[in-house]
Structure formats: structure tokens, C-alpha cells
Design a protein around this motif. Sequence first.
Motif, PDB file in Angstrom:
ATOM      1  N   PHE A   1       0.725  -1.236  -0.071  1.00  0.00           N
ATOM      2  CA  PHE A   1      -0.038   0.027   0.037  1.00  0.00           C
ATOM      3  C   PHE A   1       0.847   1.418   0.004  1.00  0.00           C
ATOM      4  O   PHE A   1       0.353   2.127  -0.068  1.00  0.00           O
ATOM      5  CB  PHE A   1      -1.087   0.051   1.301  1.00  0.00           C
ATOM      6  CG  PHE A   1      -2.334  -0.783   0.846  1.00  0.00           C
ATOM      7  CD1 PHE A   1      -3.353  -0.483   0.568  1.00  0.00           C
ATOM      8  CD2 PHE A   1      -2.052  -2.158   1.159  1.00  0.00           C
ATOM      9  CE1 PHE A   1      -4.548  -1.299   0.291  1.00  0.00           C
ATOM     10  CE2 PHE A   1      -3.116  -3.183   1.186  1.00  0.00           C
ATOM     11  CZ  PHE A   1      -4.301  -2.549   0.570  1.00  0.00           C
TER      12      PHE A   1
ATOM     13  N   PHE B   1     -10.450  -1.320   2.473  1.00  0.00           N
ATOM     14  CA  PHE B   1      -9.756   0.182   2.210  1.00  0.00           C
ATOM     15  C   PHE B   1     -10.917   0.771   1.237  1.00  0.00           C
ATOM     16  O   PHE B   1     -11.110   1.978   1.424  1.00  0.00           O
ATOM     17  CB  PHE B   1      -8.640  -0.110   1.798  1.00  0.00           C
ATOM     18  CG  PHE B   1      -7.802   1.206   1.522  1.00  0.00           C
ATOM     19  CD1 PHE B   1      -7.219   2.033   2.586  1.00  0.00           C
ATOM     20  CD2 PHE B   1      -7.763   1.812   0.104  1.00  0.00           C
ATOM     21  CE1 PHE B   1      -6.896   3.200   2.218  1.00  0.00           C
ATOM     22  CE2 PHE B   1      -7.061   3.060   0.037  1.00  0.00           C
ATOM     23  CZ  PHE B   1      -6.819   3.827   0.699  1.00  0.00           C
ATOM     24  N   GLY B   2     -11.219   0.008   0.236  1.00  0.00           N
ATOM     25  CA  GLY B   2     -11.984   0.572  -0.702  1.00  0.00           C
ATOM     26  C   GLY B   2     -13.349   0.913  -0.205  1.00  0.00           C
ATOM     27  O   GLY B   2     -14.169   2.056  -0.481  1.00  0.00           O
ATOM     28  N   ILE B   3     -13.798   0.066   0.645  1.00  0.00           N
ATOM     29  CA  ILE B   3     -15.167   0.511   1.167  1.00  0.00           C
ATOM     30  C   ILE B   3     -15.012   1.746   2.062  1.00  0.00           C
ATOM     31  O   ILE B   3     -15.986   2.784   1.874  1.00  0.00           O
ATOM     32  CB  ILE B   3     -15.609  -0.608   2.372  1.00  0.00           C
ATOM     33  CG1 ILE B   3     -16.254  -1.605   1.965  1.00  0.00           C
ATOM     34  CG2 ILE B   3     -16.443  -0.025   3.476  1.00  0.00           C
ATOM     35  CD1 ILE B   3     -17.426  -1.335   1.101  1.00  0.00           C
TER      36      ILE B   3
ATOM     37  N   LEU C   1     -12.995  -3.724  -8.718  1.00  0.00           N
ATOM     38  CA  LEU C   1     -12.236  -4.369  -7.967  1.00  0.00           C
ATOM     39  C   LEU C   1     -13.208  -5.343  -7.432  1.00  0.00           C
ATOM     40  O   LEU C   1     -13.046  -6.654  -7.374  1.00  0.00           O
ATOM     41  CB  LEU C   1     -11.471  -3.713  -6.806  1.00  0.00           C
ATOM     42  CG  LEU C   1     -10.813  -4.565  -5.802  1.00  0.00           C
ATOM     43  CD1 LEU C   1      -9.331  -4.985  -6.504  1.00  0.00           C
ATOM     44  CD2 LEU C   1     -10.477  -3.533  -4.740  1.00  0.00           C
ATOM     45  N   LEU C   2     -14.386  -5.055  -6.804  1.00  0.00           N
ATOM     46  CA  LEU C   2     -15.206  -5.767  -6.168  1.00  0.00           C
ATOM     47  C   LEU C   2     -15.649  -7.011  -7.239  1.00  0.00           C
ATOM     48  O   LEU C   2     -15.952  -8.174  -6.790  1.00  0.00           O
ATOM     49  CB  LEU C   2     -16.551  -5.226  -5.796  1.00  0.00           C
ATOM     50  CG  LEU C   2     -16.271  -4.367  -4.184  1.00  0.00           C
ATOM     51  CD1 LEU C   2     -17.494  -4.112  -3.812  1.00  0.00           C
ATOM     52  CD2 LEU C   2     -15.601  -5.505  -3.330  1.00  0.00           C
TER      53      LEU C   2
ATOM     54  N   LEU D   1      -6.441   2.856  -4.866  1.00  0.00           N
ATOM     55  CA  LEU D   1      -7.286   1.722  -5.060  1.00  0.00           C
ATOM     56  C   LEU D   1      -7.346   1.362  -7.057  1.00  0.00           C
ATOM     57  O   LEU D   1      -7.674   0.450  -7.229  1.00  0.00           O
ATOM     58  CB  LEU D   1      -9.035   2.243  -5.295  1.00  0.00           C
ATOM     59  CG  LEU D   1      -9.166   1.834  -3.521  1.00  0.00           C
ATOM     60  CD1 LEU D   1     -10.579   2.576  -3.534  1.00  0.00           C
ATOM     61  CD2 LEU D   1      -9.172   0.577  -3.155  1.00  0.00           C
TER      62      LEU D   1
ATOM     63  N   PHE E   1      -4.727  -0.939  -7.431  1.00  0.00           N
ATOM     64  CA  PHE E   1      -4.816  -2.254  -6.905  1.00  0.00           C
ATOM     65  C   PHE E   1      -5.891  -2.867  -8.037  1.00  0.00           C
ATOM     66  O   PHE E   1      -5.683  -3.869  -8.132  1.00  0.00           O
ATOM     67  CB  PHE E   1      -5.185  -2.372  -5.650  1.00  0.00           C
ATOM     68  CG  PHE E   1      -4.081  -2.467  -4.560  1.00  0.00           C
ATOM     69  CD1 PHE E   1      -3.440  -3.555  -4.325  1.00  0.00           C
ATOM     70  CD2 PHE E   1      -3.490  -1.495  -3.959  1.00  0.00           C
ATOM     71  CE1 PHE E   1      -2.420  -3.790  -3.627  1.00  0.00           C
ATOM     72  CE2 PHE E   1      -2.538  -1.522  -3.127  1.00  0.00           C
ATOM     73  CZ  PHE E   1      -1.858  -2.561  -3.144  1.00  0.00           C
TER      74      PHE E   1
ATOM     75  N   ALA F   1      -7.895  -6.871   2.844  1.00  0.00           N
ATOM     76  CA  ALA F   1      -7.508  -5.304   3.212  1.00  0.00           C
ATOM     77  C   ALA F   1      -7.829  -4.409   2.273  1.00  0.00           C
ATOM     78  O   ALA F   1      -8.363  -3.366   2.185  1.00  0.00           O
ATOM     79  CB  ALA F   1      -5.968  -5.392   3.445  1.00  0.00           C
ATOM     80  N   ILE F   2      -7.651  -4.729   0.725  1.00  0.00           N
ATOM     81  CA  ILE F   2      -7.777  -3.871  -0.193  1.00  0.00           C
ATOM     82  C   ILE F   2      -9.322  -3.452  -0.492  1.00  0.00           C
ATOM     83  O   ILE F   2      -9.598  -2.247  -0.465  1.00  0.00           O
ATOM     84  CB  ILE F   2      -7.096  -4.573  -1.797  1.00  0.00           C
ATOM     85  CG1 ILE F   2      -5.831  -4.571  -1.642  1.00  0.00           C
ATOM     86  CG2 ILE F   2      -7.407  -3.364  -2.884  1.00  0.00           C
ATOM     87  CD1 ILE F   2      -5.385  -5.603  -2.757  1.00  0.00           C
ATOM     88  N   SER F   3     -10.010  -4.515  -0.226  1.00  0.00           N
ATOM     89  CA  SER F   3     -11.628  -4.223  -0.327  1.00  0.00           C
ATOM     90  C   SER F   3     -12.109  -3.536   0.742  1.00  0.00           C
ATOM     91  O   SER F   3     -12.881  -2.365   0.611  1.00  0.00           O
ATOM     92  CB  SER F   3     -12.428  -5.767  -0.380  1.00  0.00           C
ATOM     93  OG  SER F   3     -11.622  -6.539  -0.943  1.00  0.00           O
TER      94      SER F   3
ATOM     95  N   PHE G   1       1.305   0.227   4.892  1.00  0.00           N
ATOM     96  CA  PHE G   1       0.559   1.345   5.303  1.00  0.00           C
ATOM     97  C   PHE G   1       1.116   2.393   6.297  1.00  0.00           C
ATOM     98  O   PHE G   1       0.969   3.497   5.941  1.00  0.00           O
ATOM     99  CB  PHE G   1      -0.684   0.979   6.069  1.00  0.00           C
ATOM    100  CG  PHE G   1      -1.951   0.631   5.175  1.00  0.00           C
ATOM    101  CD1 PHE G   1      -2.574   1.547   4.429  1.00  0.00           C
ATOM    102  CD2 PHE G   1      -2.302  -0.672   4.971  1.00  0.00           C
ATOM    103  CE1 PHE G   1      -3.783   1.298   3.561  1.00  0.00           C
ATOM    104  CE2 PHE G   1      -3.495  -0.871   4.016  1.00  0.00           C
ATOM    105  CZ  PHE G   1      -4.004  -0.088   3.437  1.00  0.00           C
TER     106      PHE G   1
ATOM    107  N   PHE H   1     -12.928   0.791  -7.406  1.00  0.00           N
ATOM    108  CA  PHE H   1     -13.533  -0.050  -6.249  1.00  0.00           C
ATOM    109  C   PHE H   1     -14.562  -1.019  -6.640  1.00  0.00           C
ATOM    110  O   PHE H   1     -14.601  -2.225  -6.490  1.00  0.00           O
ATOM    111  CB  PHE H   1     -13.788   0.683  -5.254  1.00  0.00           C
ATOM    112  CG  PHE H   1     -14.488   0.034  -3.926  1.00  0.00           C
ATOM    113  CD1 PHE H   1     -13.426  -1.076  -3.432  1.00  0.00           C
ATOM    114  CD2 PHE H   1     -15.575  -0.052  -3.415  1.00  0.00           C
ATOM    115  CE1 PHE H   1     -13.818  -1.814  -2.374  1.00  0.00           C
ATOM    116  CE2 PHE H   1     -15.819  -0.722  -2.334  1.00  0.00           C
ATOM    117  CZ  PHE H   1     -15.195  -1.781  -1.919  1.00  0.00           C
TER     118      PHE H   1
ATOM    119  N   LEU I   1     -12.920  -9.508  -7.922  1.00  0.00           N
ATOM    120  CA  LEU I   1     -12.826 -10.501  -6.589  1.00  0.00           C
ATOM    121  C   LEU I   1     -13.889 -11.233  -6.532  1.00  0.00           C
ATOM    122  O   LEU I   1     -13.673 -12.500  -6.146  1.00  0.00           O
ATOM    123  CB  LEU I   1     -12.585  -9.684  -5.509  1.00  0.00           C
ATOM    124  CG  LEU I   1     -11.348  -8.894  -5.448  1.00  0.00           C
ATOM    125  CD1 LEU I   1     -11.365  -7.981  -3.961  1.00  0.00           C
ATOM    126  CD2 LEU I   1     -10.077  -9.700  -5.427  1.00  0.00           C
TER     127      LEU I   1
ATOM    128  N   ALA J   1      -8.990  -2.894   6.700  1.00  0.00           N
ATOM    129  CA  ALA J   1      -8.162  -1.622   6.144  1.00  0.00           C
ATOM    130  C   ALA J   1      -9.385  -0.509   6.278  1.00  0.00           C
ATOM    131  O   ALA J   1      -9.301   0.507   5.543  1.00  0.00           O
ATOM    132  CB  ALA J   1      -7.226  -1.713   4.978  1.00  0.00           C
TER     133      ALA J   1
END
Lengths: 301, 317, 251
Positions: free
Chosen positions: A35, B105-107, A282-283, A234, A237, B101-103, A111, A279, A286, B38
Motif C-alpha cells: 500500500f 480500504f475501498g469501502i 475491484l469488487l 485503489l 490495485f 485489506a484492499i476491499s 500502510f 473499487f 474479486l 483496512a
Amino acid sequence: MLGQAIADGILTGAIIALGAIGVSFGLQILRFANFAHSELVTWGAYLALVFVTFAGPGTPTGPLSFGWQLIAAMVFAGVLTGVLAWVVDILVFRRLRNSDAHPLSMVFAAFGVALVMRHVVVLIWGHGSYFYTRELQIALEVLPGIRMLPDQIFILGLTFVVVAAMHLYLTYSRTGMAMRAMAESPSLARVCGVQVESVVRWTWFISGGLAAMAGVFLGLTPQLHPEMGFNLLLALFAAAILGGAGSLIGAVVGGLLVGLAENLSVLFISPGYKTAMPFLVLLLVLFFRPQGLFGEKEGSR
Amino acid sequence: MSMGLVSYGVFFLSVVLILGIVALGLNLQWGYTGLFNAGIAGFYAIGAYTHSIITTPPRADLIANMGLPWVVGIAGAMAVTALAAWIIGLATIRLRGDYLAISTFGIAVTIQLVTLNFEALTGGSQGFTGIPRPLYGMFGSPFAFNLFYFALLLAVVALVYWGLERILRSPWGRVLKAVREDETAAIALGKSAISFRLQSFVIGSTLMGLAGALYVSFIGFVSPFDFLPIVTFQIWAMVIVGGSGNNKGALLGALTVWLIWASSGVAITKLVPPAHAAQGGAIQVILIGLMLVLALLFRPRGLIGEETMVSRHADER
Amino acid sequence: MSPPLLVARDIVAGYVPGLPIVKGVSADVARGEIVTIIGPNGAGKSTFLKALAGLVPVTSGEVRLGDAVVTGKDTHRLIAAGLAFVPQTGNVFTTLTIHENLTVGGHTIGPALRRRLDAAYEMFPALAAKRGQKARVLSGGQRQMLAIARALMTEPSVIMLDEPTAGLAPRVVGEVFADLRRLAQTDVAVLMVEQNAKAALRISDRGYVLADGENRFSGAASDLLADPAVAEAFLGSRRAGVAGSEAGRTH
């Protein structure tokens, strides 16, 4: 409207791609979600600013807003950011890697490192914005209804060249092959006589260098501020995971798709939510394809 | 001791208790389950905004305010946070740890965008005031209310602490630990290991939502700037400095880290000229970052250390 | 017979300090010799090999390679000194092509790479035919072939193999053993761990039997095959690798 959004998306995507390559390598070769990578982007931009502050951005060359000095600044920043990334590894990540700490403590540390790096930028340069150059440019109509600044076209071209060079490097060079070997299996790579620490060092150099390049491009379109990298986190990633961790081509394709998603979203939703698009991407990834477009299925880990 | 100091002390400790609840929530997720959250600031904000919207009386410029009782606000805040955690957990908890962690953090980033941009619901960057404080009318002075609220917070923290200790010592808690310590046990449990993780994640996040609700009904207004990403890092520092896997450690960490944060803030305002306020703020944040990194490097077990005999090495090969 | 090339004396090794898996094992192998280590599951055979390859920390004991003491050296130094190791699982890079696998295998050899690649393809023509393909397309036997070819890229003087025939069809097992025999003919020292104990001992010169992280028996392969105590406990008539409970004599 649509054409312009696509053009903007490709440009954003190119910059995201450069940053996402490092994130992707981090996930697969260094085996943790770094991060702090977004701060390498910021540091790259500001290190180039240091160079430009002394050397100037150069006289505008042709339609571009800068001269050779900015290219030199980018090389300077790329090298220093690569070294910075490696130094951080020595100070923090390597110690954790070699200890019996929980693997995720690397992510916590990342972080922490990011906080420090970002706010050291604030400490030195303050919260304000900076510009490499204040030259004004006239947008060119590259296709009917699609306008781009000459600087932006330059960014796209240079990104393409660098990515192609990276691809050749990873495919054919001894170190590139060792990096790919380590991405799949660090223990087998060791048995082949690959020195893990040396591959790690190269990975940091390359990731840092590319991040710095992304930072300079971000600063060129149009300004630098301390959160410039962090705001991209974000997206980096999302791009890396969408493409498949460890895959260079994946990171580039992922970057372009995320950039397009961001810019096309503006046609449908309020621009305030634009930064949430990565994001969302990303969701979805995933949920439906966690190994990404170009990734191998996750092994035992 | 002057009255002002006592008053400040009560206020300070109240904030510590509220953040302590968040730290206890994270400790359940990270310390006991090994889940990397995160997005603490996000879950904390969901609780805070939900409570504010439920309890604040209707206003012309805000679409959803309900003016319902405090207790309803607390329950609603916990329920909505739990739902959000459940949805995000469902999608990501089966993946490798850093993807969670990434998800998360995105939230947090997304929640922040909503609080800033959905003005009709959240009041935008201004936030809104007028969040009722429980039983405020019964107290003659703000100080008396603060004392009462401090006592209330103490009771809530005690309840949360007791509840956590109880469930962690129950068979449920033992399975949780087995899942964290031993990959083989986790695989043997298969689907149900994932559901244990999900439960722990939801409970921990719900506590964060509760803390958010308690915070806004303490200070009486809500604003996006109370839920910046730095909150997440502060809470981490609390759990890691205090000692993850230990609820006493989480509370001690909350006190220690907040003491350092608040006193460094005071010192910086005194020492740094106002023209360099940005730099002063940066130093404060750098301290949190350094605390986190240094604790991980040199004191990975925290101030107190983990409350367990099981070796972390047991599953390493 | 020539003096032993790789000598391990009283090796104690394990992943976690204080919890050794290998508790004082000794073994050696000379040029041109095939030596097989057998023993029940959990005897520490694999860990022993990994310790010799520098992949598992050695807490005490001594490893000699030729004239040099190499105990605790980094893996890449051991590779440079003439050792090669073929792990049991994950022993090829499935995401790399066959050609790339061999090239990574020759990571340390510099300009000799060309010549060694040609030699590998000459020794394993089946690999040459598929050189541009990803290793994941290979069959089990071909993977093992690639793993061995990869290990040979550095022209090692000692090759260690962890269960080279695990999971292979019987006919392919024979091929792998034949390859190892040919290898020993070229003066390479071969040290392997095998579950397929009887078959492995038949092509070996000498053998060691480990149990509970310690040496149990050792001797010429033919003697071990003929020894009723070994046969009963470790070459069991049902299948190889069933633990024997009674302790035998140690050497």
C-alpha cells in the motif's frame, strides 16, 4: 462525448498501468499488497520537481510544453525512486520478511510507511499544488470530436514504448526470467541458484522507476500535490488484480480498463463518485475472477 | 487541579473509550481471527451517519432524518454496519488476506465519497449538527452531561469487553483461534471456517459502527472529517502497540496512542507557528506511521502481548 | 571406489528452532554412485535433503561438498559449488515454457548456457519437441524429466532428488530410474529419497533407512533388500513406507 471519454480513459489508464505494474509485481513476486506503492508515485513526481526546480522545465519543444530537461528529470526521479523503494525494503520490509512475523504484518507496515512517506512530502513541500511548467497548450483534434493535448499524446507514446521494453526485458533477460520464476515459486527459484534478494532488489528498482514515471505524467496533467499518488491507490490495485497479479500485460490491460471505467462512468453518474469506480471494478473481479484476466489460478498459499 | 483540566480529562477519556470500542472490534478481527480490516474509518462512519440520520429531527434540506429515539439510533447503526460488513465479507473473506485489506480500504474510500457527495442525505462536506444527546435535558451543564456520558461509555466498554471475553472463551472462540492458528484446521472445516471468519468480521465491524454512533451522540454533530483514513491507522496503531490478540492490550493501546496523538497535537500547536500548521499536522501523522512501523519491527507482540499459549510457529513450514 | 563427494555428519535440522525434524542423520554419496534414502512417512527424509540444499536451517552437524565445508551456506552458493536439487512437488515452473525452465535452471552458468541447453535437448529429445510450450502441458513423467534436465543445467557433481517417481505410472518409473542410472554412469553422484523403496534400491548402490529423524540401517542396496529386518519394517509386503515400530540396529 463518448469518444472524448474513451480518449481520456486511455490516458488515465496508461498512467494507472505504469503504477499498477509495480503493485502487480509486489503482489506476486514480493508476495504482499504494498500500500506504500502509491507514495512512490508521489515521490517520483516530487523528485522530478526538484530537478525541474534547478534545471527548469526546458524550452517547449515543438508542440510540447517542456524540453529535454523534463525527460532528464524523469530519468533522475526514476532512478532515485527505485533506490528509495529499495532502501525502504532494507529498512522495513526485508526485516519483516526474514522474521517469523505474520505475513500480513508486511501490509500493516506498508500502510505505516505510506503515512510517513506521504506526510514527509507535506513536511517538505506543504499541501499546495505545484506545476512543472505553466506553458499553455492548445489541444489537437486527433480524431473528429476527440481532443488531446500534445503532452498527453507524448505520455501515451512513451508509456507504450516503456511497456514494450519491459515486456521484452521480462521475456528474454536473465533477470526478467528469474523474476517470473520467483513469481511462480520462490523456493524452486532458489534451487535454480536464483538469489532471492537480488531479484527482490530488481523488482523494487523497476517498480519504483515505473511509479516515478507515472508520477511525472500525473504531475504533467496538470499538477502535483501530496495526495496525488494516494488518490490513485485503489485504481492501482484494481488494475493489478483485474489483470492478474504478476502479469505485466495484465497490469497494462487492467490499467486501461480501470481508466476507461472511471472516465466512462462520468457519462452516467455524478463525477463526485468517479473515484469509486476502481473499487467497483475491484469488487466485481474479486467476486467473479479473483485470479484476474491473465493470472494463474491461486496456488496454495 | 483546575476545573478546565478535569473537564478536558473527562472528554479525553471519553474519546479513548469510544476508540477503545473500535480497537476491541479490530482486535476481534485481526488479533483473534487474522482478518485484515483496512476500512475501519468506513465502518465507524456508517455507524455514525446511520445514528445521526435516525435520531436527528427532520429538516428541510435533509431527506432522511427521522427524529427517532437514541436507542433506535444505536440499534440501527449497528444493524446497518453489520449488513455492510456482511456484504463486503461475503465477497472477499475467502480470498487471500491482503485482498480483504484492499476491499475494506475501498469501502472506506467509497463511504467517504458518499458522505462528501450525497448532500441531501449526509449534509456533504459540512455535515450536520443537532444530533440529540441522550437525556441531555436532565443535566444542568455540559460538564454534568459529559460526566454522565463518560459513565455510560464506561458501562458500554465493560459490557463489550465482558461479552468479547465470553464469546472468545466459548467453543466459538476456540474454533476461531484454531482457524487462525492452523491452516489445516481451517481447510478441514472448509466452508464453515469461512463462515466463522465472516461472523467474526461482522461482529467486529458492528462494534465499530456502535462506536461511531456513540461518538456522534456525544459531540452532537457529524462531519466527514471525523472519518478520514487516518482513523483506520490510529486504530491499528492502538491494537498493534497494545498487543493484538489481547483485549486488555487493545484498550491500553487506545489510551497510549490517543495520549501520544493528543499531546503531540498540543505540543505542535504550541511550538509550530500557525503559518506552518500543515507541517505540524504532518508531523503528528508521521508519528502514527512511525509508531506502527516501529512496533511491528521491534515489539511485534505489543505492550502486553498475546494471551495464548499456542505457538504461532505451529503451522509454519 | 572414490572417496565420498557429499558427506553429511550428524545433521540436526528443522523449520522451527528447538523442534528438529532431522535429529542427527549422517549419509554420504560418491561420484558415480546412486544412494537411496528410504523410511516411513515423517522420518525426516525430505527435510534432510532440503537441509543439505540449504532450504531448511541446519542447527548442528556438518555438510561437506568435495573438500569444502558448506554447512549453512545459501542455496545459490551450493548450486554454484556443484550441488543440484529436484524437489518432490512444484519442481517445474508451470507458467514458463520448457525452454525458459531450462534457462532459469542455468541461471548461474553464464556463457555456457547455449551448450548446456543443447546438451539437455540431446539427452531428453521429448523436451526439445515441446521447447516453446508452457510446462503445464507436460505429463507427469515429462515434468519429472524436465525437472531433472533443469537440475542438470549447472553440470552438478551431486544431484539430490526428492521422490522422483512419486505419482508416476509404473512404466514411467522405470524410465526415470533408467535416466538416473545413465546419469551415474557420467560420474555424477545421485542421492535420492524414495517411497518406492524396493524399486529404488534395485537400481541403487547403497541405501540408508531413516526413522523418526534418525539413521536406522545402512549398507549396500542389495544387503538392505535381503535384510529381513529391513524388509519387514520398511519394505513391507503391502506397500513401501509403512512405519515399523521396533528399533533395529543402527550403523
